[in-house]
Structures are given as C-alpha cells and as structure tokens.
Design a protein around this motif. Structure first.
Motif, PDB file in Angstrom:
ATOM      1  N   VAL A  13      56.707  32.959  49.012  1.00 36.94           N
ATOM      2  CA  VAL A  13      57.244  32.898  50.630  1.00 36.94           C
ATOM      3  C   VAL A  13      56.549  34.713  51.220  1.00 36.94           C
ATOM      4  N   MET A  14      56.158  34.234  51.844  1.00 38.55           N
ATOM      5  CA  MET A  14      56.493  35.531  52.342  1.00 38.55           C
ATOM      6  C   MET A  14      57.265  36.153  53.498  1.00 38.55           C
ATOM      7  N   VAL A  15      58.295  36.683  53.897  1.00 39.32           N
ATOM      8  CA  VAL A  15      59.788  36.368  54.852  1.00 39.32           C
ATOM      9  C   VAL A  15      59.230  38.555  55.418  1.00 39.32           C
ATOM     10  N   ALA A  16      60.281  37.986  56.927  1.00 42.99           N
ATOM     11  CA  ALA A  16      59.876  39.053  57.337  1.00 42.99           C
ATOM     12  C   ALA A  16      61.353  38.737  58.199  1.00 42.99           C
ATOM     13  N   ALA A  17      61.613  39.889  58.763  1.00 48.29           N
ATOM     14  CA  ALA A  17      63.542  40.115  59.427  1.00 48.29           C
ATOM     15  C   ALA A  17      63.265  38.980  60.382  1.00 48.29           C
ATOM     16  N   GLU A  18      64.564  38.094  60.633  1.00 52.73           N
ATOM     17  CA  GLU A  18      64.611  37.152  61.743  1.00 52.73           C
ATOM     18  C   GLU A  18      64.222  37.441  63.238  1.00 52.73           C
ATOM     19  N   ASN A  19      63.978  39.105  63.213  1.00 56.95           N
ATOM     20  CA  ASN A  19      63.938  39.523  64.929  1.00 56.95           C
ATOM     21  C   ASN A  19      62.475  40.426  64.860  1.00 56.95           C
ATOM     22  N   GLY A  75      64.585  45.213  58.908  1.00 52.20           N
ATOM     23  CA  GLY A  75      63.193  44.991  59.714  1.00 52.20           C
ATOM     24  C   GLY A  75      62.516  46.409  58.972  1.00 52.20           C
ATOM     25  N   GLN A  76      63.643  46.830  57.898  1.00 52.45           N
ATOM     26  CA  GLN A  76      63.200  48.466  57.782  1.00 52.45           C
ATOM     27  C   GLN A  76      61.904  48.472  56.851  1.00 52.45           C
ATOM     28  N   ILE A  77      61.816  47.100  55.978  1.00 52.96           N
ATOM     29  CA  ILE A  77      60.651  47.003  55.271  1.00 52.96           C
ATOM     30  C   ILE A  77      59.987  45.436  56.400  1.00 52.96           C
ATOM     31  N   GLN A  78      58.799  45.918  56.454  1.00 53.92           N
ATOM     32  CA  GLN A  78      58.161  44.595  57.814  1.00 53.92           C
ATOM     33  C   GLN A  78      58.739  43.346  57.590  1.00 53.92           C
ATOM     34  N   VAL A  79      58.243  43.241  55.701  1.00 50.21           N
ATOM     35  CA  VAL A  79      56.739  42.092  54.889  1.00 50.21           C
ATOM     36  C   VAL A  79      57.223  41.870  54.079  1.00 50.21           C
ATOM     37  N   GLN A  81      66.869  29.262  55.392  1.00 49.39           N
ATOM     38  CA  GLN A  81      67.496  28.346  55.945  1.00 49.39           C
ATOM     39  C   GLN A  81      68.648  28.658  56.945  1.00 49.39           C
ATOM     40  N   ALA A  82      69.379  29.283  56.186  1.00 46.39           N
ATOM     41  CA  ALA A  82      70.586  30.436  57.304  1.00 46.39           C
ATOM     42  C   ALA A  82      69.892  31.302  58.428  1.00 46.39           C
ATOM     43  N   GLY A  83      67.933  31.413  58.693  1.00 47.06           N
ATOM     44  CA  GLY A  83      67.679  31.651  59.904  1.00 47.06           C
ATOM     45  C   GLY A  83      68.310  33.792  59.621  1.00 47.06           C
ATOM     46  N   LYS A  84      68.672  33.672  58.682  1.00 45.17           N
ATOM     47  CA  LYS A  84      68.574  35.939  58.215  1.00 45.17           C
ATOM     48  C   LYS A  84      66.902  36.514  58.043  1.00 45.17           C
ATOM     49  N   LEU A  85      66.154  35.290  57.605  1.00 36.70           N
ATOM     50  CA  LEU A  85      64.950  35.851  57.863  1.00 36.70           C
ATOM     51  C   LEU A  85      64.068  34.469  57.752  1.00 36.70           C
ATOM     52  N   ARG A  86      63.091  35.236  58.169  1.00 31.94           N
ATOM     53  CA  ARG A  86      61.933  33.992  58.461  1.00 31.94           C
ATOM     54  C   ARG A  86      61.053  33.959  57.386  1.00 31.94           C
ATOM     55  N   ALA A  87      60.456  32.815  57.416  1.00 32.98           N
ATOM     56  CA  ALA A  87      59.592  32.122  56.725  1.00 32.98           C
ATOM     57  C   ALA A  87      58.016  32.434  57.272  1.00 32.98           C
ATOM     58  N   SER A 118      64.803  32.648  45.310  1.00 34.05           N
ATOM     59  CA  SER A 118      66.000  33.687  45.681  1.00 34.05           C
ATOM     60  C   SER A 118      66.494  34.136  47.315  1.00 34.05           C
ATOM     61  N   VAL A 119      65.687  33.684  48.004  1.00 34.13           N
ATOM     62  CA  VAL A 119      65.604  33.395  49.299  1.00 34.13           C
ATOM     63  C   VAL A 119      66.280  32.328  50.147  1.00 34.13           C
ATOM     64  N   LEU A 120      66.267  31.303  49.574  1.00 32.86           N
ATOM     65  CA  LEU A 120      65.989  30.207  50.157  1.00 32.86           C
ATOM     66  C   LEU A 120      67.207  29.518  51.123  1.00 32.86           C
ATOM     67  N   ALA A 121      67.936  30.502  50.739  1.00 30.33           N
ATOM     68  CA  ALA A 121      69.762  30.553  51.700  1.00 30.33           C
ATOM     69  C   ALA A 121      69.771  31.628  52.976  1.00 30.33           C
ATOM     70  N   GLN A 122      68.797  32.019  52.516  1.00 28.62           N
ATOM     71  CA  GLN A 122      69.049  33.216  54.034  1.00 28.62           C
ATOM     72  C   GLN A 122      67.493  32.895  54.767  1.00 28.62           C
TER      73      GLN A 122
END
Length: 325
Positions: A129-135, A199-203, A216-222, A210-214
């Motif tokens: 999954v490609m992810v980014a910071a929640e903001n 946000g130090q790394i953009q995506v 689902q918790a809204g800490k990462l944007r999928a 490895s990132v499902l919990a983050q």
C-alpha cells in the motif's frame, strides 16, 4: 531457452517422476524436527508469517519446525546456509521476493537462486500500500502524480533499501505513470514508517501487514494498493489501476523452499502439508486480518512463480539502473 525457462522445464520433468522409492521415502518423512531458516529479521512480515506457518505446519507433519532467523544482506547469508544443507527435508527455508531480485542486483552471489534450490510451495502474497502522512497534501494518487509531474524529482519516496521489493514497486510506479520521484533508501522498515508518519518522507510503498494498524488508526493515509483487486482489510482504498495507473500490479510473495536435489517424494509430502496448513481456519483467522493472502500453491506454481519473478525483477532492475547499497 533462457535460464528460468530451462529451470522450469527441468523441475516439471523431475516432479513427474515419483517412483515407488520416492513414495516410500515420503511415507517415513519426517521422523524428527525440521530446521526452518528465515533469512529476515525477527518481526519482519516474512518472519511473522513464517512463525504462524511453522507452528501449524508442524502439527500437520507431526514434527516441530524450529524457526531460525539468519538476517542480513538481502537474505543471502541465510539462504546460503539453506543451499549448503543436506537435501533430506530437514532443513528448509521461507524466502520472500528478495530471493528473485538478488540475481539481478548482485554481480556475484555465493549460490544460484534457481539451480541451488527446490521450490515447494508459494505460501502466500502480501499486498503493498502506498501511504503518506495523515496530514499530507496528497489525498489520492491522482494528486500525488500531478504534483510529481509539476515538480520532477522533488517528491521523495522511501523504501526499506535499494533493490528491495518496496523500491522496485516505486520504480514500477514511476515507469507506468511517467513521473520522476526521488528514492530514499532506508535500512529496514521501522524507521521508514516513522519518517512517513512525520512527513519527512512524503510517500512510500509498505507491506499492508506492517502498516495496517497505523492506517486503521488514522496515523497514515492510504493512497492506493498495489494489487489488481482491492485488499479485503482495506476495502475503501482503491487500486493503482483504478486510480489511473493502468495495468499496475505488484506485490510481495513468500515461499517455502528446500535445497537442490530434494527427493520428489519429500517435495510432494511438504507441498501437500503446506497446502493443508494454508487452508486451515486457524491460519486464515490469524494471517487474513493482517492483510496476508494465503495460498499454499502447487509445486508447479511455485516453480513458475520463481521463474516469472526473476524475469520481472531483471527488467525492473535494468530499466531503473538499480544498484545495491
């Protein structure tokens, strides 16, 4: 005929010869514990899967599988011990996509990733999954790609290392979408996840487990998943194909292998036991909610998968001029 195809043909012929001696050997196997080498670090996706599989496969085989982590150097040291082991079925390994990437990445290796192993079964696959910071300013893949086209080389994407499956997933995206993004390699995934969240790394492409919990918790944007179809545990996240990157398909795989020369009867016994294990409800209930897609393939499919993945990796490594760190 290229090497992967020659290997495929040879394995198909060997697997078709299951004489009485091989059947008798399989009937007696196993009669003692089995060493299971995992050439990745404890806590990695492959390690987590391996431990669940080892526990349940041990029940199926009525002998314990003793997991031994031999991490480092893209899995080469651990796999080297596997290929040097006696081909009696008492030393096996669980390998992942790096096994097919390494031959294209390294000019010199201590073993042949094709000739020196016996594929047994593809245990399953791990969507990325490609992810980014929640903001993040990027709400979807379309916005990310538009920004990348407007600012060539300015947007960065991280991976767990140069030549890793996460790196090649990013290179495939760049090629398919016609964009230029800067690759930032890390040594492993934990620090990468932290830096994406800040946000130090953009995506980054990361394995779903490895990132499902983050996410689902809204800490990462999928932003999108790498597979042709949506992922069951992330039903609201579109595929890259849906998002406009037509034909994009890339995931990580995990397979059970043995050293070259593993007797056909033992291969057949292990494949049948693995297939049974990967269909067990306890395994499905443990790994499925983490985003892992259980398979337990035939040995023929495992042979084809290795050949296909080596060819695919060769093309990606060459096109992107990827070199090891």
């Amino acid at each position: 005929m290229n090497p992967p195809i020659r290997f495929l043909a040879g394995c198909m012929l060997a697997l078709s010869i299951l004489g009485p001696g091989a059947q008798a050997l399989a009937a007696d196997y196993p009669d003692r514990p089995i060493r299971l080498i995992v050439p990745t670090s404890p806590g990695s996706t492959a390690d987590v899967v391996a431990r669940v599989v080892a526990e349940n496969l041990g029940k199926t085989l009525a002998q314990p599988l003793i997991v031994e982590n031999l991490a480092g150097a893209a899995g080469i040291p651990g796999t080297r011990q596997l290929v040097a082991a006696k081909p009696d079925g008492y030393t096996l390994a669980i390998v992942s996509s790096n096994h097919a990437i390494n031959p294209s990445l390294y000019k010199s290796m201590p073993y042949d990733s094709v000739k020196d192993v016996t594929p047994i079964s593809v245990i399953g696959t791990t969507p990325l999954v490609m992810v980014a910071a929640e903001n993040s300013p990027y709400g979807n893949i379309g916005e990310l790609l538009a920004a990348a086209r407007a600012q060539p080389g300015k947007i960065n994407y991280g991976s767990s290392g140069s030549g890793s499956v996460l790196h090649l997933a990013g290179e495939l995206l760049k090629s398919r979408a016609g964009v230029d993004m800067m690759h930032i390699p890390y040594r492993g995934g934990n620090a990468l996840i932290t830096d994406v969240m800040s946000g130090q790394i953009q995506v980054a492409f990361l394995a779903v487990p490895s990132v499902l919990a983050q996410v689902q918790a809204g800490k990462l944007r999928a932003l999108a998943v790498s597979t042709p179809e949506r992922v069951a545990v992330l039903p609201g996240v579109p595929t890259l194909d849906e998002s406009g990157v037509k034909g994009y398909s890339y995931d990580a795989w995990i397979a059970l292998i043995g050293p070259a020369g593993l007797p056909a009867g033992i291969v057949q016994r292990l494949q049948a036991a693995t297939q049974q294990t990967m269909q067990d409800q306890a395994v499905l209930k443990t790994l499925g909610p983490q985003g892992f897609v259980s398979q337990g393939s035939s040995t023929e499919t495992a042979v084809r998968t290795l050949a296909d993945e080596i060819s695919k990796s060769q093309a990606l490594v060459k096109a992107a001029a990827v070199t090891p760190e």
